[in-house]
Design a protein around this motif. Sequence first.
Motif, mmCIF file in Angstrom:
data_model
loop_
_atom_site.group_PDB
_atom_site.id
_atom_site.type_symbol
_atom_site.label_atom_id
_atom_site.label_comp_id
_atom_site.label_asym_id
_atom_site.label_seq_id
_atom_site.Cartn_x
_atom_site.Cartn_y
_atom_site.Cartn_z
ATOM 1 N N ALA A 1 -14.977 5.465 13.793
ATOM 2 C CA ALA A 1 -14.493 5.780 12.449
ATOM 3 C C ALA A 1 -13.056 6.278 12.444
ATOM 4 N N ALA A 2 -12.651 6.988 13.495
ATOM 5 C CA ALA A 2 -11.268 7.465 13.569
ATOM 6 C C ALA A 2 -10.303 6.287 13.621
ATOM 7 N N ALA A 3 -10.660 5.245 14.381
ATOM 8 C CA ALA A 3 -9.814 4.049 14.455
ATOM 9 C C ALA A 3 -9.817 3.300 13.125
ATOM 10 N N VAL A 4 -10.969 3.246 12.469
ATOM 11 C CA VAL A 4 -11.063 2.594 11.163
ATOM 12 C C VAL A 4 -10.110 3.260 10.175
ATOM 13 N N ALA A 5 -10.160 4.584 10.134
ATOM 14 C CA ALA A 5 -9.299 5.317 9.206
ATOM 15 C C ALA A 5 -7.826 5.213 9.604
ATOM 16 N N ALA A 6 -7.556 5.169 10.914
ATOM 17 C CA ALA A 6 -6.176 5.021 11.383
ATOM 18 C C ALA A 6 -5.600 3.673 10.944
ATOM 19 N N VAL A 7 -6.401 2.626 11.057
ATOM 20 C CA VAL A 7 -5.972 1.295 10.610
ATOM 21 C C VAL A 7 -5.697 1.313 9.113
ATOM 22 N N ASP A 8 -6.570 1.974 8.355
ATOM 23 C CA ASP A 8 -6.376 2.068 6.904
ATOM 24 C C ASP A 8 -5.060 2.753 6.577
ATOM 25 N N GLY A 9 -4.649 3.697 7.416
ATOM 26 C CA GLY A 9 -3.391 4.390 7.192
ATOM 27 C C GLY A 9 -2.174 3.500 7.378
ATOM 28 N N VAL A 10 -2.359 2.383 8.090
ATOM 29 C CA VAL A 10 -1.251 1.463 8.343
ATOM 30 C C VAL A 10 -1.276 0.271 7.391
ATOM 31 N N VAL A 11 -2.465 -0.304 7.163
ATOM 32 C CA VAL A 11 -2.552 -1.539 6.369
ATOM 33 C C VAL A 11 -3.012 -1.304 4.935
ATOM 34 N N ASP A 12 -3.445 -0.080 4.617
ATOM 35 C CA ASP A 12 -3.879 0.272 3.260
ATOM 36 C C ASP A 12 -4.962 -0.680 2.757
ATOM 37 N N ALA A 13 -6.129 -0.616 3.417
ATOM 38 C CA ALA A 13 -7.234 -1.519 3.091
ATOM 39 C C ALA A 13 -7.917 -1.107 1.794
ATOM 40 N N ASP A 14 -8.733 -2.003 1.266
ATOM 41 C CA ASP A 14 -9.549 -1.716 0.091
ATOM 42 C C ASP A 14 -10.578 -0.645 0.441
ATOM 43 N N GLU A 15 -10.830 0.284 -0.500
ATOM 44 C CA GLU A 15 -11.742 1.396 -0.229
ATOM 45 C C GLU A 15 -13.146 0.899 0.133
ATOM 46 N N GLU A 16 -13.606 -0.138 -0.524
ATOM 47 C CA GLU A 16 -14.933 -0.691 -0.244
ATOM 48 C C GLU A 16 -15.016 -1.205 1.190
ATOM 49 N N GLU A 17 -13.946 -1.856 1.645
ATOM 50 C CA GLU A 17 -13.908 -2.363 3.016
ATOM 51 C C GLU A 17 -13.879 -1.216 4.020
ATOM 52 N N LEU A 18 -13.105 -0.177 3.704
ATOM 53 C CA LEU A 18 -13.021 0.987 4.582
ATOM 54 C C LEU A 18 -14.378 1.647 4.761
ATOM 55 N N LEU A 19 -15.059 1.915 3.656
ATOM 56 C CA LEU A 19 -16.338 2.607 3.711
ATOM 57 C C LEU A 19 -17.408 1.752 4.376
ATOM 58 N N THR A 20 -17.353 0.445 4.173
ATOM 59 C CA THR A 20 -18.300 -0.458 4.833
ATOM 60 C C THR A 20 -18.121 -0.402 6.345
ATOM 61 N N ALA A 21 -16.867 -0.429 6.800
ATOM 62 C CA ALA A 21 -16.584 -0.375 8.235
ATOM 63 C C ALA A 21 -17.063 0.936 8.847
ATOM 64 N N VAL A 22 -16.858 2.050 8.138
ATOM 65 C CA VAL A 22 -17.320 3.355 8.623
ATOM 66 C C VAL A 22 -18.844 3.369 8.748
ATOM 67 N N ALA A 23 -19.523 2.860 7.729
ATOM 68 C CA ALA A 23 -20.986 2.818 7.754
ATOM 69 C C ALA A 23 -21.497 1.970 8.918
ATOM 70 N N LEU A 24 -20.840 0.857 9.180
ATOM 71 C CA LEU A 24 -21.253 -0.028 10.272
ATOM 72 C C LEU A 24 -21.049 0.633 11.631
ATOM 73 N N VAL A 25 -19.955 1.373 11.774
ATOM 74 C CA VAL A 25 -19.706 2.106 13.025
ATOM 75 C C VAL A 25 -20.836 3.096 13.291
#
Length: 351
Positions: free
Chosen positions: A154-178
């Motif tokens: 999840a730390a890497a997921v959020a770090a990537v979001d900080g660089v590419v500014d992903a959609d919130e739905e995509e971010l939360l889905t990735a965290v849940a999958l992790v």
Amino acid sequence: MSSQLSTRHTINQDRQDKARGSRLATLTASLTPGLALCAIATAVAMAVNSVYSTASPLLIAIVLGAILANVVSLPQTVKPGLQFSAKKLLRVGVALLGFQLMLSDILALGWGVIVVVVAIVCLGITGTMFAGKLLGLTWTQRLLIACGFSICGAAAVAAVDGVVDADEEELLTAVALVVIFGTLMIPVIPLLARLLGMSDNDSGMWAGGAIHEVAQVVAAGGAIGGSALAVAVVVKLARVLMLAPVMTVLSVRQRRLIGDDANIKRPPLVPLFVIGFIACVVLRSTGAMPSAVLADAKFVQTALLTAAMFALGAGVHVATIKKVGPRPFVLATISTAWVATIALIGVTLAG
């Protein structure tokens, strides 16, 4: 004349100070409810961890946040504080994560294992991105899952979001999958390692190379027993170290894509939290940091990441997960198997 100018300057300065104070007070008031909720959840998660040391406060916090978000309707007043925790506090926590790394420990693994770690991250991301493309997922969704599963959860997921500014739905889905797939790996890796007749050392290396979160690796390494836990954590932290170059490459890519468009904010060449992470690694590696300071830093880092994980968990809604469909779950399954296979082959060759 000069005295009049001085008086005007003083008056203007006072007005600016009052305006800044007013904005700060407004910001503090808006953040306080959400931060308070995160603080309570963090205290609960860390209290459970103090009683049951194998229970990761980060995973507990994510689960707590998800349960709370799906059982009750959180008021709008807590949203600003949750968003602040999920982004700002998480980046500070990721930077402080560098204090857990000593370059000497990673170098002690040997160049063969270091090459395996680089291969796990690079091939893991490449393979996951390719599989996600075949599944028709967006570039950002693929990238979030690829980095989360190949680097450090999840730390890497959020770090990537900080660089590419992903959609919130995509971010939360990735965290849940992790959380889901990494947790499933905790009993699976020790069981498979036993069936394959692997030594404790090789089993630990496999766990550190295959499992997503640091906390999940600790749980699996402890389940294997013997020398597995220590080597599993070092291998995993070597993967965490790959966060810095991967984020830098992504940041450079984003800057090139944006080009000279003044309407789009360009990410920094090297994200600030990555610089902080590297600085913490260097400081720890000098051996000059007192053990008491390191212990305090680890506590703060754990607390910040736990608060951030709760905030991220609070954004995970069952309805959202259902809405994204089965394709992210298929990619998560493929990525988990792919990363674990690369790690197993690497461990076998390195051994």
